[in-house]
Design an enzyme around this catalytic site. Sequence first.
Site, PDB file in Angstrom:
ATOM      1  N   CYS A  37       1.057  -1.260   0.143  1.00 44.57           N
ATOM      2  CA  CYS A  37      -0.004   0.305  -0.092  1.00 44.57           C
ATOM      3  C   CYS A  37       1.247   0.943   0.401  1.00 44.57           C
ATOM      4  CB  CYS A  37      -1.172   0.184   1.576  1.00 44.57           C
ATOM      5  SG  CYS A  37      -2.048  -1.097   1.026  1.00 44.57           S
ATOM      6  N   ARG A  64       1.303   2.081  -5.958  1.00 42.68           N
ATOM      7  CA  ARG A  64       1.771   0.626  -5.161  1.00 42.68           C
ATOM      8  C   ARG A  64       0.367  -0.010  -4.363  1.00 42.68           C
ATOM      9  NH1 ARG A  64       6.360   1.199  -2.071  1.00 42.68           N
ATOM     10  NH2 ARG A  64       5.626   0.447  -0.714  1.00 42.68           N
ATOM     11  N   TRP A  69      -3.617  -1.411  -1.348  1.00 39.66           N
ATOM     12  CA  TRP A  69      -3.764  -3.177  -2.569  1.00 39.66           C
ATOM     13  C   TRP A  69      -4.209  -4.229  -1.011  1.00 39.66           C
ATOM     14  CZ3 TRP A  69      -1.538  -7.922  -2.021  1.00 39.66           C
ATOM     15  CH2 TRP A  69      -1.610  -8.546  -3.268  1.00 39.66           C
ATOM     16  N   ASN A 121       0.821  -1.007   5.738  1.00 43.85           N
ATOM     17  CA  ASN A 121       0.677  -1.595   5.271  1.00 43.85           C
ATOM     18  C   ASN A 121       1.304  -2.698   5.409  1.00 43.85           C
ATOM     19  OD1 ASN A 121       2.082  -2.281   2.491  1.00 43.85           O
ATOM     20  ND2 ASN A 121       3.951  -0.556   2.530  1.00 43.85           N
ATOM     21  N   GLY A 122       1.441  -4.009   5.081  1.00 39.95           N
ATOM     22  CA  GLY A 122       1.766  -5.069   5.302  1.00 39.95           C
ATOM     23  C   GLY A 122       0.884  -5.601   5.707  1.00 39.95           C
ATOM     24  N   GLU A 151      10.044 -12.682 -20.626  1.00 40.97           N
ATOM     25  CA  GLU A 151       9.210 -11.262 -20.088  1.00 40.97           C
ATOM     26  C   GLU A 151       8.560 -10.967 -20.584  1.00 40.97           C
ATOM     27  OE1 GLU A 151       9.885  -9.701 -17.058  1.00 40.97           O
ATOM     28  OE2 GLU A 151      10.459  -7.679 -18.334  1.00 40.97           O
ATOM     29  N   LYS A 167       5.135  -9.385 -19.621  1.00 42.53           N
ATOM     30  CA  LYS A 167       4.674  -8.133 -20.023  1.00 42.53           C
ATOM     31  C   LYS A 167       3.496  -8.374 -20.554  1.00 42.53           C
ATOM     32  CE  LYS A 167       6.967  -5.769 -17.973  1.00 42.53           C
ATOM     33  NZ  LYS A 167       7.812  -6.220 -17.593  1.00 42.53           N
ATOM     34  N   GLU A 215       0.459  -9.370 -18.166  1.00 44.19           N
ATOM     35  CA  GLU A 215       0.229  -8.002 -16.676  1.00 44.19           C
ATOM     36  C   GLU A 215      -0.837  -6.616 -16.839  1.00 44.19           C
ATOM     37  OE1 GLU A 215       4.699  -6.436 -15.671  1.00 44.19           O
ATOM     38  OE2 GLU A 215       3.536  -6.686 -14.385  1.00 44.19           O
ATOM     39  N   HIS A 264       8.420 -31.011 -27.309  1.00 41.79           N
ATOM     40  CA  HIS A 264       8.265 -32.227 -26.071  1.00 41.79           C
ATOM     41  C   HIS A 264       7.000 -31.170 -25.503  1.00 41.79           C
ATOM     42  CE1 HIS A 264      12.260 -33.465 -26.282  1.00 41.79           C
ATOM     43  NE2 HIS A 264      12.656 -32.348 -26.750  1.00 41.79           N
ATOM     44  N   LYS A 299       3.023  -2.291  -7.395  1.00 43.37           N
ATOM     45  CA  LYS A 299       4.542  -2.148  -8.035  1.00 43.37           C
ATOM     46  C   LYS A 299       4.978  -3.285  -7.519  1.00 43.37           C
ATOM     47  CE  LYS A 299       7.556  -0.596 -10.292  1.00 43.37           C
ATOM     48  NZ  LYS A 299       8.043  -1.519 -11.998  1.00 43.37           N
TER      49      LYS A 299
HETATM   50  O1  M6R Z   1      10.646  -4.323  -6.697  1.00 45.88           O
HETATM   51  P1  M6R Z   1      11.010  -5.774  -7.599  1.00 45.88           P
HETATM   52  O2  M6R Z   1      12.128  -5.761  -8.658  1.00 45.88           O
HETATM   53  O3  M6R Z   1      11.443  -7.096  -5.768  1.00 45.88           O
HETATM   54  O4  M6R Z   1       9.806  -6.601  -7.789  1.00 45.88           O
HETATM   55  C1  M6R Z   1       9.699  -7.961  -8.616  1.00 45.88           C
HETATM   56  C2  M6R Z   1       8.366  -7.711  -8.676  1.00 45.88           C
HETATM   57  O5  M6R Z   1       7.343  -8.035  -8.120  1.00 45.88           O
HETATM   58  C3  M6R Z   1       8.482  -7.885 -10.134  1.00 45.88           C
HETATM   59  O6  M6R Z   1       9.985  -7.464 -11.304  1.00 45.88           O
HETATM   60  C4  M6R Z   1       6.648  -7.901 -10.984  1.00 45.88           C
HETATM   61  O7  M6R Z   1       6.809  -9.132 -11.170  1.00 45.88           O
HETATM   62  C5  M6R Z   1       7.038  -6.337 -12.643  1.00 45.88           C
HETATM   63  N1  M6R Z   1       5.355  -6.379 -12.182  1.00 45.88           N
HETATM   64  C6  M6R Z   1       6.649  -7.470 -13.787  1.00 45.88           C
HETATM   65  O8  M6R Z   1       6.895  -6.207 -14.701  1.00 45.88           O
END
Ligand code: M6R
Length: 615
Positions: free
Chosen positions: A2, A27, A75, A101-102, A484, A488, A491, A507, A610
């Site tokens: 959050c 966040r 969040w 937060n937490g 990757e 992308k 998400e 396979h 994030k």
């Molecule tokens: O802050 P971090 O690099 O530790 O975050 C890791 C992942 O949560 C982050 O890379 C996430 O997968 C991204 N949203 C991907 O675009």
Amino acid sequence: MCGIVGYVGSQSALEVVMAGLKRLEYRGYDSAGVAVPADGGLAAAKKAGKLVNLEKELTERPLPTGTTGIGHTRWATHGGPTDANAHPHLDNAGRVAVVHNGIIENFAVLRAELAERGHELFSETDTEVVAHLLAEEFSVTADLAEAMRLVCRRLDGAFTLVAVHADEPDVVVGARRNSPLVVGVGEGEAFLASDVAAFIAHTRSAIELGQDQVVELRRDGVTVTGFDGSPADVRSYHVDWDASAAEKGGYDYFMLKEIAEQPKAVADTLLGRIDAAGSLTLDEVRISASELREVDKVVIVACGTAFHAGLIAKYAIEHWTRIPCEVELASEFRYRDPILDSRSLVIAISQSGETMDTLMALRHAREQGSKVLAICNTNGSTIPRESDAVLYTHAGPEVAVASTKAFLTQLVACYLVALYLGQVRGTKWGDEISAVIRDLARISGSVERVLETMEPVRELARSLAGKDTVLFLGRHVGYPVALEGALKLKELAYMHAEGFAAGELKHGPIALIEDDLPVVVVVPSPRGRSVLHDKIVSNIQEIRARGARTIVIAEEGDEAVVPYADHLVRVPVTPTLLQPLVATVPLQVFACELATARGNEVDQPRNLAKSVTVE
Ligand code: M6R
């Protein structure tokens, strides 16, 4: 997970807090709220949904003005995103308000105790118990900071808490355990936030809070203590980027801006790492050369995109240093009893420096006696603070939830670490290292060129907006690039997307190929390791023969792919090991454009946040 803001000073607290929340909305964005001590009482407002809903509420039902306030953008963990579950939470008398937060792990026990003592709780959150406990302690101590210390000692879990009390209207109190919280110090004002972005428009002077610390903010100063009340040592620092770095700067989305910033981010991450003699000098790597010479295994832990950077790093580390390297998802790592000792070097990669799984993995590694090196983008965050050494990436603030420039800079940092290990251990000659550094120095320009040629990729993305599935194939370092690209797309575009090692096709995954299915193939350079190249060209032919629509990312001048590419995306000639730095960029642009074409929120994809500060 959050975003939290607190303010005390002489400006309108609501304005400062709302502007801060806007900066922190990345966040968490499923509800938001504010509280302001004013006119002898406490005024609060909260609303489910994005911050804009709270803005509307505040326009329709304005709160009294005050110069102290707190705010939260959520969040959800405990309890769905409703008005009742939104923060702040208040005690029954409405005198204390708290944001969190937490996760408070023992909240159920505390809640039952409070109920027995006659408290009425209205939300499904773990946070609400804190407001009630603070009210109880304040009724005895009449001191919010002391009440916070007493409450924190009773909480289990990870938490950042920020509170205000109607009876101390010029005070904001914060507490931190395993969740981020930074203090901003201005002239006659002070700030608390999950991230400096929330107060960077007011001050660049920050204080890092340590574990288990409580901070009391007043206009004339900041006091930090441990949960036991003992005075705490704090580290002050100057934030080296300004407010404009946290703005969209004319772009429609932060993600577009951050993609465009990649040439600079890559160049900045290389800055100052080479001495006059051409040797690598990683000053921040405070692990001695003799300790690095003893290392017999490297283990990389990370999540999401950072994990993909780690997968690519493995190829460079093993190739340049001949040290075995394992890469593991941080969330899996510590639950399988990994074999570690003092000769293992653990590298924790994290943009935010706050990802809970990565933090827990590094703590576990340190308990086993291993040295931990963090690769991180956020100065003062928990992961570098708890590591033996850190190599900072210089991407600047990354606001869009989808990671782009952080990924490229993580790669640069990984290459630097691999070369440094090679230099220290003598597995790479000085001139070989210099040659790679020269190649790395050219990457910024190459990324620039890729960005200049992205219109056909955007057009292609728009044309695929109605598709359900896109597959991604790669070999060698192109395999993590494929992963990757798929991440992308998932998400951002909410499409089914899978990345595969091209060699695995036969396979199983080849059964997925059907007429006109878009398949993105990341083709390695035909130079050097041409066997890799030849194999993937065969893979392209195999999927095309079965009806796939091939989208081929290949180096300039690679003619072998031309007959089999339905769409060809060119990237500049780059040594194979470094190719992810250029090959990833079209995939970022592709996903961003597809998300836009499908009407999705680019910077704030559904269900995501994030930084993931809960396990
Ligand atoms: O802050 P971090 O690099 O530790 O975050 C890791 C992942 O949560 C982050 O890379 C996430 O997968 C991204 N949203 C991907 O675009």
